[in-house]
Design a protein around this motif. Structure first.
Motif, PDB file in Angstrom:
ATOM      1  N   ALA A   1       0.839  -1.205   0.000  1.00 42.26           N
ATOM      2  CA  ALA A   1       0.000   0.000   0.000  1.00 42.26           C
ATOM      3  C   ALA A   1       0.871   1.251   0.000  1.00 42.26           C
ATOM      4  CB  ALA A   1      -0.932  -0.007   1.213  1.00 42.26           C
ATOM      5  N   LEU A   2       1.932   1.247   0.825  1.00 42.29           N
ATOM      6  CA  LEU A   2       2.834   2.393   0.878  1.00 42.29           C
ATOM      7  C   LEU A   2       3.564   2.558  -0.453  1.00 42.29           C
ATOM      8  CD1 LEU A   2       4.206   4.686   2.430  1.00 42.29           C
ATOM      9  CD2 LEU A   2       5.878   3.025   3.270  1.00 42.29           C
ATOM     10  N   ARG A   3       3.988   1.439  -1.050  1.00 43.96           N
ATOM     11  CA  ARG A   3       4.678   1.499  -2.350  1.00 43.96           C
ATOM     12  C   ARG A   3       3.781   2.144  -3.400  1.00 43.96           C
ATOM     13  NH1 ARG A   3       4.684  -1.591  -6.880  1.00 43.96           N
ATOM     14  NH2 ARG A   3       6.648  -1.751  -8.076  1.00 43.96           N
ATOM     15  N   ASP A   4       2.518   1.750  -3.443  1.00 45.83           N
ATOM     16  CA  ASP A   4       1.593   2.325  -4.417  1.00 45.83           C
ATOM     17  C   ASP A   4       1.365   3.816  -4.158  1.00 45.83           C
ATOM     18  OD1 ASP A   4       1.282   0.000  -5.836  1.00 45.83           O
ATOM     19  OD2 ASP A   4      -0.609  -0.572  -4.895  1.00 45.83           O
ATOM     20  N   GLN A   5       1.264   4.199  -2.883  1.00 41.84           N
ATOM     21  CA  GLN A   5       1.105   5.614  -2.537  1.00 41.84           C
ATOM     22  C   GLN A   5       2.322   6.413  -2.992  1.00 41.84           C
ATOM     23  OE1 GLN A   5       0.321   5.923   1.666  1.00 41.84           O
ATOM     24  NE2 GLN A   5      -1.436   4.554   1.559  1.00 41.84           N
ATOM     25  N   VAL A   6       3.510   5.848  -2.763  1.00 46.74           N
ATOM     26  CA  VAL A   6       4.754   6.527  -3.145  1.00 46.74           C
ATOM     27  C   VAL A   6       4.830   6.699  -4.667  1.00 46.74           C
ATOM     28  CG1 VAL A   6       7.258   6.211  -3.295  1.00 46.74           C
ATOM     29  CG2 VAL A   6       6.095   5.920  -1.106  1.00 46.74           C
ATOM     30  N   LEU A   7       4.437   5.665  -5.409  1.00 44.01           N
ATOM     31  CA  LEU A   7       4.469   5.762  -6.866  1.00 44.01           C
ATOM     32  C   LEU A   7       3.467   6.799  -7.379  1.00 44.01           C
ATOM     33  CD1 LEU A   7       4.833   1.985  -7.826  1.00 44.01           C
ATOM     34  CD2 LEU A   7       6.561   3.776  -8.102  1.00 44.01           C
ATOM     35  N   ALA A   8       2.287   6.865  -6.758  1.00 44.42           N
ATOM     36  CA  ALA A   8       1.310   7.882  -7.147  1.00 44.42           C
ATOM     37  C   ALA A   8       1.837   9.274  -6.830  1.00 44.42           C
ATOM     38  CB  ALA A   8      -0.020   7.635  -6.428  1.00 44.42           C
ATOM     39  N   LEU A   9       2.485   9.403  -5.689  1.00 42.27           N
ATOM     40  CA  LEU A   9       3.076  10.685  -5.305  1.00 42.27           C
ATOM     41  C   LEU A   9       4.189  11.070  -6.276  1.00 42.27           C
ATOM     42  CD1 LEU A   9       2.831  12.859  -3.142  1.00 42.27           C
ATOM     43  CD2 LEU A   9       4.409  11.545  -1.710  1.00 42.27           C
ATOM     44  N   ALA A  10       4.939  10.065  -6.715  1.00 44.24           N
ATOM     45  CA  ALA A  10       5.985  10.314  -7.707  1.00 44.24           C
ATOM     46  C   ALA A  10       5.374  10.812  -9.010  1.00 44.24           C
ATOM     47  CB  ALA A  10       6.788   9.037  -7.956  1.00 44.24           C
TER      48      ALA A  10
ATOM     49  N   TYR B   1      -5.623  12.449  -7.524  1.00 46.75           N
ATOM     50  CA  TYR B   1      -6.791  11.579  -7.346  1.00 46.75           C
ATOM     51  C   TYR B   1      -6.348  10.162  -6.993  1.00 46.75           C
ATOM     52  CZ  TYR B   1     -11.017  14.169  -8.745  1.00 46.75           C
ATOM     53  OH  TYR B   1     -12.095  15.011  -8.770  1.00 46.75           O
ATOM     54  N   LEU B   2      -5.379   9.662  -7.745  1.00 47.48           N
ATOM     55  CA  LEU B   2      -4.907   8.296  -7.529  1.00 47.48           C
ATOM     56  C   LEU B   2      -4.252   8.163  -6.163  1.00 47.48           C
ATOM     57  CD1 LEU B   2      -4.577   5.492  -8.773  1.00 47.48           C
ATOM     58  CD2 LEU B   2      -2.432   6.273  -9.800  1.00 47.48           C
ATOM     59  N   TRP B   3      -3.434   9.149  -5.802  1.00 48.34           N
ATOM     60  CA  TRP B   3      -2.764   9.143  -4.496  1.00 48.34           C
ATOM     61  C   TRP B   3      -3.785   9.086  -3.363  1.00 48.34           C
ATOM     62  CZ3 TRP B   3      -1.740  13.669  -1.081  1.00 48.34           C
ATOM     63  CH2 TRP B   3      -0.859  13.357  -0.042  1.00 48.34           C
TER      64      TRP B   3
ATOM     65  N   SER C   1      -7.847   2.842 -13.925  1.00 48.49           N
ATOM     66  CA  SER C   1      -6.643   2.296 -13.278  1.00 48.49           C
ATOM     67  C   SER C   1      -6.760   2.354 -11.761  1.00 48.49           C
ATOM     68  CB  SER C   1      -5.408   3.084 -13.723  1.00 48.49           C
ATOM     69  OG  SER C   1      -5.204   2.952 -15.105  1.00 48.49           O
ATOM     70  N   GLN C   2      -6.400   1.252 -11.132  1.00 46.11           N
ATOM     71  CA  GLN C   2      -6.428   1.180  -9.678  1.00 46.11           C
ATOM     72  C   GLN C   2      -5.029   1.244  -9.075  1.00 46.11           C
ATOM     73  OE1 GLN C   2      -9.441   0.981  -7.894  1.00 46.11           O
ATOM     74  NE2 GLN C   2     -10.230   1.447  -9.943  1.00 46.11           N
ATOM     75  N   SER C   3      -4.006   1.303  -9.931  1.00 45.05           N
ATOM     76  CA  SER C   3      -2.631   1.338  -9.439  1.00 45.05           C
ATOM     77  C   SER C   3      -1.802   2.269 -10.309  1.00 45.05           C
ATOM     78  CB  SER C   3      -2.019  -0.058  -9.454  1.00 45.05           C
ATOM     79  OG  SER C   3      -1.686  -0.430 -10.787  1.00 45.05           O
ATOM     80  N   PRO C   4      -0.722   2.816  -9.753  1.00 46.19           N
ATOM     81  CA  PRO C   4       0.155   3.692 -10.530  1.00 46.19           C
ATOM     82  C   PRO C   4       0.771   2.996 -11.743  1.00 46.19           C
ATOM     83  CG  PRO C   4       0.579   3.961  -8.193  1.00 46.19           C
ATOM     84  CD  PRO C   4      -0.322   2.772  -8.334  1.00 46.19           C
ATOM     85  N   ILE C   5       1.065   1.694 -11.624  1.00 46.23           N
ATOM     86  CA  ILE C   5       1.664   0.975 -12.741  1.00 46.23           C
ATOM     87  C   ILE C   5       0.687   0.925 -13.915  1.00 46.23           C
ATOM     88  CG2 ILE C   5       2.683  -1.187 -13.517  1.00 46.23           C
ATOM     89  CD1 ILE C   5       4.317   0.438 -11.467  1.00 46.23           C
ATOM     90  N   GLU C   6      -0.584   0.694 -13.627  1.00 43.59           N
ATOM     91  CA  GLU C   6      -1.600   0.698 -14.686  1.00 43.59           C
ATOM     92  C   GLU C   6      -1.708   2.079 -15.312  1.00 43.59           C
ATOM     93  OE1 GLU C   6      -5.278  -0.626 -13.098  1.00 43.59           O
ATOM     94  OE2 GLU C   6      -4.554  -2.617 -12.566  1.00 43.59           O
TER      95      GLU C   6
END
Length: 215
Positions: A9-18, A182-184, A53-58
């Motif tokens: 969850a933290l990794r996904d938040q960090v990627l969205a923040l990036a 929004y994603l973050w 998309s539900q994730s930053p990678i998507e």
């Protein structure tokens, strides 16, 4: 939630923040020099068309496509901030504010979604390079977000800011930044995390850069 789920969850938040950081870093670069890293710019624009998309990678395509944003996020959280870095922090705060305003204005959000969908279908039909979509995306921004009471002022070179192509790219990136915000938020990101989870964010950024970015 298990530790593995918490870490993910933290990794996904960090990627969205990036993703947000990448958008504003490109805005700043265009505003000052007229230049933008092509791959990073393309990833930001592509995220606007990843509606479900539900994730930053998507949304952004890959971790590598967020390298600029990850490095900028690391710099903002660990280094002595330059004048340019302070501008980026102001832009990030402004974008999160615009995202909240848009969330409270469902009519504008619906217009953005509809016109982006129309723009995407037009791209598929004409096989345009996504970089050519900066102008129509900027038009969407001007007709919606630009009408909010809060206006995000962009600083830079007068020569670059007065260039119509640069202005379009900046507006398109600001809309991409709002998409990232929004994603973050959707992934559980909150402003308080900068105070209470800063060290964990920095550690996660470093792990991603070391393990998942090609050297």
């Amino acid at each position: 939630m298990s530790q593995t789920q918490t870490d993910q969850a933290l990794r996904d938040q960090v990627l969205a923040l990036a993703g947000i950081c990448q958008s504003v870093a490109l805005v700043d670069s265009i505003a000052r020099t007229g230049n933008a890293e092509p791959e990073a710019f393309e990833a930001c624009l592509k995220s606007l068309f990843s509606f479900s998309s539900q994730s930053p990678i998507e949304a952004y395509g890959s971790v590598a496509s967020l390298e600029l944003g990850l490095r900028k996020l690391h710099d903002l959280l660990t280094g002595t901030r330059s004048v340019s870095d302070r501008e980026l922090v102001r832009y990030i705060i402004g974008i999160t504010h615009l995202q909240k305003q848009l969330e409270k204005t469902p009519e504008a959000a619906a217009i953005i979604r509809s016109r982006l969908d129309h723009t995407e279908r037009g791209q598929l039909l004409s096989d345009k390079n996504i970089n050519e979509l900066a102008s129509p995306i900027a038009g969407i921004y001007k007709d919606t977000v630009s009408n909010f009471k809060f206006r995000l002022k962009i600083n830079g070179s007068a020569q670059q800011l007065q260039n119509a192509h640069n202005a379009d790219r900046i507006r398109a990136l600001l809309l991409a930044g709002i998409r990232g915000a929004y994603l973050w938020k959707q992934l559980g990101g909150r402003r308080r995390h900068f105070l209470f989870a800063k060290n964990r964010i920095v550690r996660t950024v470093r792990e991603i850069l070391q393990r998942e970015i090609p050297h």
